[in-house]
Motif scaffolding. Sequence first.
Motif, PDB file in Angstrom:
ATOM      1  N   THR A  79      -2.666   8.937   5.974  1.00  0.00           N
ATOM      2  CA  THR A  79      -1.448   8.167   6.051  1.00  0.00           C
ATOM      3  C   THR A  79      -0.828   8.156   6.972  1.00  0.00           C
ATOM      4  N   ASP A  80      -0.345   9.071   7.472  1.00  0.00           N
ATOM      5  CA  ASP A  80       0.882  10.163   8.786  1.00  0.00           C
ATOM      6  C   ASP A  80      -0.419   9.123   9.749  1.00  0.00           C
ATOM      7  N   LEU A  81      -0.137   7.814   9.726  1.00  0.00           N
ATOM      8  CA  LEU A  81      -0.653   7.251  11.034  1.00  0.00           C
ATOM      9  C   LEU A  81       0.249   7.361  12.794  1.00  0.00           C
ATOM     10  N   ASP A  82       1.644   8.480  11.866  1.00  0.00           N
ATOM     11  CA  ASP A  82       2.334   7.971  13.549  1.00  0.00           C
ATOM     12  C   ASP A  82       1.701   9.871  13.668  1.00  0.00           C
ATOM     13  N   GLY A  83       1.726  10.240  13.139  1.00  0.00           N
ATOM     14  CA  GLY A  83       1.295  11.854  13.540  1.00  0.00           C
ATOM     15  C   GLY A  83       2.993  12.904  13.754  1.00  0.00           C
ATOM     16  N   ASP A  84       3.982  12.218  12.570  1.00  0.00           N
ATOM     17  CA  ASP A  84       5.572  13.075  13.212  1.00  0.00           C
ATOM     18  C   ASP A  84       5.271  13.989  11.690  1.00  0.00           C
ATOM     19  N   ASP A  86      -3.218   6.080  -1.095  1.00  0.00           N
ATOM     20  CA  ASP A  86      -2.862   7.306  -0.305  1.00  0.00           C
ATOM     21  C   ASP A  86      -1.627   8.177   0.342  1.00  0.00           C
ATOM     22  N   PHE A  87      -0.900   6.839   0.247  1.00  0.00           N
ATOM     23  CA  PHE A  87       0.475   6.834   0.817  1.00  0.00           C
ATOM     24  C   PHE A  87       1.870   7.369  -0.133  1.00  0.00           C
ATOM     25  N   ASP A  88       1.510   6.813  -1.462  1.00  0.00           N
ATOM     26  CA  ASP A  88       1.847   7.419  -2.537  1.00  0.00           C
ATOM     27  C   ASP A  88       1.626   9.016  -3.368  1.00  0.00           C
ATOM     28  N   SER A  89       0.153   9.080  -2.338  1.00  0.00           N
ATOM     29  CA  SER A  89      -0.362  10.401  -2.959  1.00  0.00           C
ATOM     30  C   SER A  89       0.367  11.420  -2.019  1.00  0.00           C
ATOM     31  N   THR A 133       6.577   7.936   6.557  1.00  0.00           N
ATOM     32  CA  THR A 133       7.569   7.198   6.312  1.00  0.00           C
ATOM     33  C   THR A 133       7.522   4.991   6.788  1.00  0.00           C
ATOM     34  N   ILE A 134       8.166   4.498   7.004  1.00  0.00           N
ATOM     35  CA  ILE A 134       8.191   3.183   6.988  1.00  0.00           C
ATOM     36  C   ILE A 134       7.851   2.669   8.180  1.00  0.00           C
ATOM     37  N   PHE A 135       7.430   3.763   9.682  1.00  0.00           N
ATOM     38  CA  PHE A 135       7.016   3.756  10.449  1.00  0.00           C
ATOM     39  C   PHE A 135       5.157   3.930  10.646  1.00  0.00           C
ATOM     40  N   ASP A 136       5.061   4.473   8.820  1.00  0.00           N
ATOM     41  CA  ASP A 136       3.188   5.289   9.243  1.00  0.00           C
ATOM     42  C   ASP A 136       3.197   3.354   8.744  1.00  0.00           C
ATOM     43  N   PHE A 137       3.758   2.288   7.881  1.00  0.00           N
ATOM     44  CA  PHE A 137       3.278   0.956   7.202  1.00  0.00           C
ATOM     45  C   PHE A 137       3.170   0.600   8.369  1.00  0.00           C
ATOM     46  N   LEU A 138       4.300  -0.024   9.128  1.00  0.00           N
ATOM     47  CA  LEU A 138       4.317  -0.359  10.597  1.00  0.00           C
ATOM     48  C   LEU A 138       3.139  -0.605  10.923  1.00  0.00           C
ATOM     49  N   LEU A 139       2.451   0.818  11.278  1.00  0.00           N
ATOM     50  CA  LEU A 139       1.597   1.074  12.216  1.00  0.00           C
ATOM     51  C   LEU A 139      -0.226   0.481  11.292  1.00  0.00           C
ATOM     52  N   PHE A 140       0.271   0.737  10.421  1.00  0.00           N
ATOM     53  CA  PHE A 140      -0.718   0.520   9.433  1.00  0.00           C
ATOM     54  C   PHE A 140      -0.733  -1.042   9.522  1.00  0.00           C
ATOM     55  N   GLY A 141       0.306  -1.782   9.002  1.00  0.00           N
ATOM     56  CA  GLY A 141       0.025  -3.075   9.524  1.00  0.00           C
ATOM     57  C   GLY A 141      -0.120  -3.796  10.975  1.00  0.00           C
ATOM     58  N   SER A 142       0.018  -2.880  12.153  1.00  0.00           N
ATOM     59  CA  SER A 142      -0.373  -3.227  13.250  1.00  0.00           C
ATOM     60  C   SER A 142      -1.690  -3.461  14.280  1.00  0.00           C
ATOM     61  N   TRP A 143      -2.576  -2.639  13.278  1.00  0.00           N
ATOM     62  CA  TRP A 143      -3.663  -1.817  13.056  1.00  0.00           C
ATOM     63  C   TRP A 143      -4.666  -2.432  12.862  1.00  0.00           C
TER      64      TRP A 143
END
Length: 329
Positions: free
Chosen positions: A278-283, A324-327, A287-297
């Motif tokens: 779930t670390d979609l931005d690979g940092d 998964d994010f919460d875990s 964070t909230i930015f992973d949620f934003l990226l998921f929504g964009s995808w």
Amino acid sequence: MVVDDSGSLYVAGEFEFAGGVTVNNVAKWDGTEWHPLGLGTSGPVYAMSLASDGSLVVGGDFRFSGLAESNNIALWDGEAWQRLGDGTDGVVRAVLPTTDGAIVAGGNFTRAGGRSASNIARWSDSTWQALGQGTSGSVSTFHDEGVYALYETVLGEVMVGGNFARAGSFDTRFVARWTTNGVPWIARQPSSQRIVCGQPTQLEVLLAEGYGGQYQWEKDGVALSNGVQSTGAIVQGADTASLSLLDATIADAGIYSVVISNACGLVVSREVEVTARTDLDGDFRLTIFDFLLFGSWFDSGIMEADFDGDGRLTVFDFLAFQSDFDSGC
């Protein structure tokens, strides 16, 4: 083509003239005009390389270089052609002046300097020497059997490429390494991985056949040990070729590599990234930015957002991502 320290360009191939000047298969361009290298060669040149002293080594399918009977390989010292012993009994397709002053030749031949040498040989101390059993066999039907490329590594090893099925006593296809130092050689590097909830995360490395060594996996430059970590993950195989992380989370994200050593030295694998799915931005953070990226995808129909793996993008993917994010994975 090669360029020397003065900026002069050398070209070779199968041609008689360069800029109207008779050159016979090899020529020098000084920035203003073409120059022959003596009388050139009596046949085509397929390979050339500059030695550390500025000499030009050429290989090909020729009997003479200048007036010297050189047999497929020769050296231009800036003034005249020099023979390398009796040359080879077949075509030379690759030449490599090495950092220790030797010259390695590869191609399609069975003898070098009158000695048995299967497609590859080394010229050193005015003598030709075989590199072990050389190469043999053929894989591709589009090219003749033999060696077509040579490269020296920073460790002084010779990488060999060509159309062959065996190198020495080992089965291999197209590529092999010649070494005299015995340092472990990694044939397959580890690859970056994503931590998936409920699944082990595995990193693997493979040594070339005939090599052995001791393994030590590292995370962010720190050696790992087997057992439960401070993050709660369980490490297995920290001292083997295959590392497993059980119950890993984003806390275990980082840069991983493995050090492999034996009595001859050590080698370090390439560094790879391990992070949560779930670390979609690979940092290496969630964070909230992973949620934003998921929504964009999801909105763009990008299937990487199919987190429940059913081949569709639905509300259940949001729920799977949230779980998964919460875990932490």
